[in-house]
Design an enzyme around this catalytic site. Structure first.
Site, PDB file in Angstrom:
ATOM      1  N   HIS A  40      48.516  43.329  19.331  1.00  0.00           N
ATOM      2  CA  HIS A  40      48.908  41.962  19.722  1.00  0.00           C
ATOM      3  C   HIS A  40      49.833  42.002  20.942  1.00  0.00           C
ATOM      4  O   HIS A  40      49.722  41.185  21.844  1.00  0.00           O
ATOM      5  CB  HIS A  40      49.667  41.265  18.582  1.00  0.00           C
ATOM      6  CG  HIS A  40      48.879  41.042  17.341  1.00  0.00           C
ATOM      7  ND1 HIS A  40      49.158  41.675  16.156  1.00  0.00           N
ATOM      8  CD2 HIS A  40      47.821  40.219  17.090  1.00  0.00           C
ATOM      9  CE1 HIS A  40      48.308  41.259  15.227  1.00  0.00           C
ATOM     10  NE2 HIS A  40      47.484  40.384  15.763  1.00  0.00           N
ATOM     11  N   GLN A 156      34.015  38.166  17.307  1.00  0.00           N
ATOM     12  CA  GLN A 156      34.911  37.014  17.457  1.00  0.00           C
ATOM     13  C   GLN A 156      35.086  36.685  18.943  1.00  0.00           C
ATOM     14  O   GLN A 156      35.065  35.516  19.344  1.00  0.00           O
ATOM     15  CB  GLN A 156      36.271  37.323  16.821  1.00  0.00           C
ATOM     16  CG  GLN A 156      37.366  36.321  17.164  1.00  0.00           C
ATOM     17  CD  GLN A 156      38.637  36.574  16.391  1.00  0.00           C
ATOM     18  OE1 GLN A 156      38.722  36.231  15.233  1.00  0.00           O
ATOM     19  NE2 GLN A 156      39.638  37.165  17.024  1.00  0.00           N
ATOM     20  N   LEU A 187      44.373  49.625  15.972  1.00  0.00           N
ATOM     21  CA  LEU A 187      45.473  48.912  15.317  1.00  0.00           C
ATOM     22  C   LEU A 187      44.941  47.616  14.700  1.00  0.00           C
ATOM     23  O   LEU A 187      44.138  46.914  15.300  1.00  0.00           O
ATOM     24  CB  LEU A 187      46.572  48.586  16.323  1.00  0.00           C
ATOM     25  CG  LEU A 187      47.277  49.772  16.977  1.00  0.00           C
ATOM     26  CD1 LEU A 187      48.573  49.312  17.653  1.00  0.00           C
ATOM     27  CD2 LEU A 187      47.580  50.865  15.975  1.00  0.00           C
ATOM     28  N   SER A 188      45.414  47.328  13.489  1.00  0.00           N
ATOM     29  CA  SER A 188      45.000  46.121  12.773  1.00  0.00           C
ATOM     30  C   SER A 188      46.084  45.791  11.756  1.00  0.00           C
ATOM     31  O   SER A 188      46.668  46.702  11.156  1.00  0.00           O
ATOM     32  CB  SER A 188      43.680  46.388  12.044  1.00  0.00           C
ATOM     33  OG  SER A 188      43.464  45.399  11.051  1.00  0.00           O
ATOM     34  N   SER A 189      46.318  44.512  11.552  1.00  0.00           N
ATOM     35  CA  SER A 189      47.296  44.127  10.527  1.00  0.00           C
ATOM     36  C   SER A 189      46.850  44.643   9.162  1.00  0.00           C
ATOM     37  O   SER A 189      47.667  44.945   8.298  1.00  0.00           O
ATOM     38  CB  SER A 189      47.444  42.604  10.479  1.00  0.00           C
ATOM     39  OG  SER A 189      47.776  42.123  11.761  1.00  0.00           O
TER      40      SER A 189
HETATM   41  O1  PAF Z   1      42.001  37.449  15.439  1.00  0.00           O
HETATM   42  C1  PAF Z   1      42.764  36.726  14.767  1.00  0.00           C
HETATM   43  O2  PAF Z   1      43.917  37.055  14.501  1.00  0.00           O
HETATM   44  C2  PAF Z   1      42.253  35.383  14.274  1.00  0.00           C
HETATM   45  O3  PAF Z   1      40.904  35.447  13.922  1.00  0.00           O
HETATM   46  C3  PAF Z   1      42.508  34.237  15.278  1.00  0.00           C
HETATM   47  C4  PAF Z   1      41.741  34.435  16.581  1.00  0.00           C
HETATM   48  C5  PAF Z   1      43.987  34.114  15.569  1.00  0.00           C
HETATM   49  C6  PAF Z   1      42.017  32.910  14.676  1.00  0.00           C
HETATM   50  O4  PAF Z   1      42.683  32.633  13.484  1.00  0.00           O
END
Ligand code: PAF
Length: 287
Positions: A40, A156, A187-189
């Protein structure tokens, strides 16, 4: 650390962005569900570098979670997230409540046709439509902006790019490279769900993608051969549970290509303990 605005209502977020544009600033949007990690932060840094005013949205969107998925367990850490946004130079965090975003259950539903027919779309019915609705709302609230999304969620990214294009929105969608741990794990939550042994095993996802890409690089043009090699690598890791997919598709349409040609994307989704992890990698076959 700079001062950071905390915006909790649609009206406040809209007014904040309109005021920025009225001053001649460009607006950058970094949509997130919080639990911010270095992936992020790479989006946030890019937005801060490329736009005048960066807004990070933090909203765990119930619409994109299916029944039995991890909506309640999804990692949350609001205060720490806001602190990290401030350190990186974000101008504001937009963190609406569910009631603020959805004062009534939306009747709108979005379908992305062939783009959402496979992969995540097939495995998580309603997920990409739910992402589409919340991102459409964010684009409507924030207004003209550059919006930063990670390539890690490749499908996405494809869907939100088409959302902006199909609706002629004044939003430039910017895809940013995946950030990885030294062993290749993206990396991923959701990596927070991994126990120590699962965390060590999770590197096999990147290994799988690299093995498929190497085969293509070596001249393999048969989809089935590449996918079989990917499945073989995944099978070397006993902690990997059900594999949802390990495949290679056209990078833009996400449809299969036979023989393999042009811009391709290798994608994998697999369960490891309580986590379901996804990852992807590009490969090019000159045409
Ligand atoms: O990738 C994400 O964290 C979510 O899918 C997003 C784009 C914020 C939409 O809720």
């Amino acid at each position: 650390m700079s001062d950071i605005g905390l915006l909790h209502t649609v009206g406040a977020a809209r007014a904040f962005c309109e005021a920025a544009r009225a001053r001649g600033e460009t607006v950058g949007l970094v949509p997130t569900m919080g639990a911010l990690h270095d992936g992020h932060l790479s989006l946030l840094r890019r937005s801060v570098a490329e736009t005048g005013v960066t807004v990070v949205s933090i909203f765990v969107n119930p619409l994109q979670f299916g029944a039995g998925e991890d909506l309640d367990a999804y990692p949350r850490g609001f205060d720490d997230d806001v602190r990290r946004c401030a350190v990186e130079g974000a101008a504001a965090v937009f963190a609406p409540s569910v009631a603020e975003m959805y004062p009534q259950p939306p009747v709108l539903s979005l379908d992305f046709g062939e783009l959402s027919a496979r992969l995540e779309g097939a495995r998580r019915p309603g997920h990409l439509g739910g992402v589409g609705v919340v991102v459409a709302k964010l684009f409507a609230i924030i207004g003209a902006c550059r919006a930063y999304f990670g390539e890690k969620d490749w499908q996405q990214l494809a869907v939100v790019s088409r959302l902006a294009a199909d609706l002629s929105l004044p939003v430039e969608v910017v895809g940013c490279p995946t950030v990885r741990e030294p062993d290749g794990l993206a990396l991923s939550s959701r990596n927070a769900y991994l126990g120590a042994a699962e965390r060590a095993a999770a590197a096999v996802l990147h290994g799988t993608l690299r093995a498929g890409a190497a085969l293509i690089e070596a001249g393999e043009r048969r989809t089935a051969a590449v996918e079989a090699a990917m499945a073989e690598v995944l099978a070397t890791e006993p902690l990997v549970g059900p594999v949802d997919y390990a495949c290679v598709v056209d990078a833009a349409t996400l449809a299969p290509r036979e023989p393999l040609a042009g811009e391709l994307r290798l994608l994998v989704a697999a369960h490891l303990g309580a986590a379901r992890l996804i990852d992807n990698l590009g490969a090019t076959v000159p045409t």
